[in-house]
Design an enzyme around this catalytic site. Sequence first.
Site, short mmCIF file in Angstrom:
data_model
loop_
_atom_site.label_atom_id
_atom_site.label_comp_id
_atom_site.label_asym_id
_atom_site.label_seq_id
_atom_site.Cartn_x
_atom_site.Cartn_y
_atom_site.Cartn_z
N ASP A 76 0.01 -6.77 -5.89
CA ASP A 76 1.19 -6.49 -5.10
C ASP A 76 1.53 -5.01 -5.36
O ASP A 76 1.05 -4.43 -6.34
CB ASP A 76 2.33 -7.42 -5.55
CG ASP A 76 3.64 -7.10 -4.88
OD1 ASP A 76 3.67 -6.89 -3.67
OD2 ASP A 76 4.68 -7.05 -5.61
N LEU A 77 2.31 -4.39 -4.50
CA LEU A 77 2.61 -2.96 -4.69
C LEU A 77 4.01 -2.74 -5.32
O LEU A 77 4.13 -2.26 -6.45
CB LEU A 77 2.52 -2.24 -3.34
CG LEU A 77 2.81 -0.75 -3.35
CD1 LEU A 77 1.78 0.03 -4.15
CD2 LEU A 77 2.84 -0.21 -1.90
N ASP A 78 5.04 -3.12 -4.56
CA ASP A 78 6.42 -2.87 -5.00
C ASP A 78 6.76 -3.73 -6.22
O ASP A 78 6.69 -4.95 -6.16
CB ASP A 78 7.40 -3.19 -3.86
CG ASP A 78 7.19 -2.28 -2.66
OD1 ASP A 78 7.25 -1.05 -2.83
OD2 ASP A 78 6.95 -2.79 -1.55
N THR A 96 9.81 0.69 -6.48
CA THR A 96 10.46 1.16 -5.25
C THR A 96 11.78 0.44 -4.99
O THR A 96 12.51 0.82 -4.08
CB THR A 96 9.54 0.94 -4.03
OG1 THR A 96 8.95 -0.35 -4.19
CG2 THR A 96 8.46 1.99 -3.95
N LYS A 139 13.50 -8.83 -3.25
CA LYS A 139 12.17 -8.50 -3.81
C LYS A 139 11.09 -9.38 -3.19
O LYS A 139 11.21 -10.61 -3.22
CB LYS A 139 12.18 -8.64 -5.33
CG LYS A 139 12.88 -7.48 -6.00
CD LYS A 139 12.70 -7.46 -7.49
CE LYS A 139 13.41 -6.25 -8.07
NZ LYS A 139 13.51 -6.30 -9.51
N GLY A 140 10.07 -8.74 -2.65
CA GLY A 140 8.95 -9.48 -2.07
C GLY A 140 9.22 -10.01 -0.67
O GLY A 140 8.35 -10.60 -0.04
N ARG A 185 10.85 -6.82 5.60
CA ARG A 185 11.97 -5.97 6.03
C ARG A 185 12.99 -6.73 6.88
O ARG A 185 14.19 -6.70 6.60
CB ARG A 185 11.44 -4.78 6.83
CG ARG A 185 12.47 -3.68 7.00
CD ARG A 185 11.88 -2.54 7.83
NE ARG A 185 10.65 -2.03 7.25
CZ ARG A 185 9.81 -1.21 7.88
NH1 ARG A 185 10.08 -0.79 9.10
NH2 ARG A 185 8.70 -0.79 7.29
N SER A 204 0.25 -6.48 -0.14
CA SER A 204 1.69 -6.16 -0.13
C SER A 204 2.32 -6.47 1.21
O SER A 204 1.69 -6.33 2.26
CB SER A 204 1.87 -4.66 -0.44
OG SER A 204 3.19 -4.26 -0.14
N ALA A 205 3.61 -6.84 1.17
CA ALA A 205 4.37 -7.09 2.40
C ALA A 205 4.82 -5.79 3.07
O ALA A 205 5.25 -5.79 4.22
CB ALA A 205 5.59 -7.94 2.08
N SER A 206 4.70 -4.69 2.34
CA SER A 206 5.30 -3.44 2.85
C SER A 206 4.46 -2.72 3.89
O SER A 206 3.28 -2.47 3.70
CB SER A 206 5.55 -2.47 1.68
OG SER A 206 5.95 -1.22 2.20
N ASN A 247 5.02 0.24 4.52
CA ASN A 247 4.94 1.62 4.00
C ASN A 247 3.87 1.77 2.91
O ASN A 247 3.76 2.85 2.31
CB ASN A 247 6.30 2.04 3.43
CG ASN A 247 7.35 2.16 4.53
OD1 ASN A 247 7.18 2.94 5.46
ND2 ASN A 247 8.41 1.38 4.44
N LYS A 250 4.79 -13.90 2.28
CA LYS A 250 4.68 -14.69 1.05
C LYS A 250 5.88 -15.64 1.01
O LYS A 250 6.96 -15.22 1.42
CB LYS A 250 4.70 -13.77 -0.18
CG LYS A 250 3.54 -12.77 -0.22
CD LYS A 250 3.79 -11.69 -1.27
CE LYS A 250 2.74 -10.59 -1.19
NZ LYS A 250 3.00 -9.48 -2.12
N GLU A 280 1.63 -10.06 -9.58
CA GLU A 280 2.84 -10.14 -8.74
C GLU A 280 4.13 -10.11 -9.55
O GLU A 280 4.15 -10.66 -10.65
CB GLU A 280 2.83 -11.47 -7.99
CG GLU A 280 2.46 -11.42 -6.54
CD GLU A 280 3.50 -10.76 -5.65
OE1 GLU A 280 4.62 -10.47 -6.10
OE2 GLU A 280 3.17 -10.51 -4.48
N ASP A 281 5.19 -9.50 -9.00
CA ASP A 281 6.48 -9.52 -9.70
C ASP A 281 7.48 -10.47 -9.04
O ASP A 281 8.55 -10.70 -9.60
CB ASP A 281 7.10 -8.11 -9.74
CG ASP A 281 7.56 -7.66 -8.37
OD1 ASP A 281 6.79 -7.84 -7.40
OD2 ASP A 281 8.68 -7.13 -8.26
C1 BG6 Z 1 7.96 -5.79 -0.41
C2 BG6 Z 1 9.24 -5.44 -1.15
O1 BG6 Z 1 6.84 -5.39 -1.15
O2 BG6 Z 1 7.94 -5.11 0.86
C3 BG6 Z 1 10.43 -5.79 -0.30
O3 BG6 Z 1 9.27 -6.15 -2.37
C4 BG6 Z 1 10.34 -5.10 1.05
O4 BG6 Z 1 11.61 -5.42 -0.97
C5 BG6 Z 1 9.02 -5.46 1.73
O5 BG6 Z 1 11.42 -5.47 1.88
C6 BG6 Z 1 8.82 -4.75 3.07
O6 BG6 Z 1 8.74 -3.38 2.84
P1 BG6 Z 1 8.79 -2.26 3.97
O7 BG6 Z 1 8.38 -1.01 3.24
O8 BG6 Z 1 7.77 -2.65 5.02
O9 BG6 Z 1 10.16 -2.22 4.52
MG MG Z 2 6.70 -6.98 -5.46
#
Ligand code: BG6
Ligand code: MG
Length: 227
Positions: A8-10, A16, A44-45, A48, A113-115, A117, A144, A168-169
């Site tokens: 996982d990233l964040d 972050t 967390k996790g 968006r 990762s879900a992000s 970014n 997830k 994973e956190d």
């Molecule tokens: C997860 C974070 O990795 O990504 C969440 O733990 C975040 O807090 C999610 O909302 C989505 O991230 P982003 O960067 O696409 O808004």
């Molecule tokens: Mg995480």
Amino acid sequence: MIEACLFDLDGVVVDTAKYHFIAWKALAEELGFEFTHADNERLKGVSRMSSLEILLEIGGLKFSEQEKLAMAEKKNALYVSYIEKMTPEETLPGVKEFLQELRSKGIRIALGSASKNSPMILDRIQLTEMFDAIVDGNSISEAKPNPEVFLKGAEKLGVSPENCVVFEDAIAGIEAAQNANMYSVGIGDPVLLGFADLVIPGFDGFSVEKLVKELKAPFLFPPGGKA
Ligand code: BG6
Ligand code: MG
């Protein structure tokens, strides 16, 4: 035999959460309510748009889909203004060394990762090259604890799920790993993540040797790992 590690990233590779907090808090203040650190823990996790839903529930507010999309975009613009200034020093302690050690021993590495970014963050902390496969919020449709993100990562690596370990956190992230039939290592509080196969406080002082010993799973170290 373990052949791959998925990260996982964040909260695992970088912290972050503090930037997400500033950006969500600014939105809450604009809407006229308080957003606390405890509230931030709930995000967390979480994706968006689901994070925004939780935030609006805390504020007791309702908006149209279009308004919600505009709010998420605004929050993200503020969040991005912070992460685009990130430097490699913000990588959590021990992460880079652990990734390097895995590589040198021939273990395949993926991001899950879900992000959306993720590519920018990996670029800023200069870790993109460490990953053999990247699956992030841009390439998944299920959040997830759905196992999609990790199953796609394993598929990209060409490794069977049962031969993967997930780091994973978030509770939902450990559940996703278990739903994918993968080993799981929780990063953080054993009280919250105790249902993972192993829980560690972080990567500082951690090593592949410790992973093998504490996970009690057999590893496959092919000859000729990449340095
Ligand atoms: C997860 C974070 O990795 O990504 C969440 O733990 C975040 O807090 C999610 O909302 C989505 O991230 P982003 O960067 O696409 O808004
Ligand atoms: Mg995480």
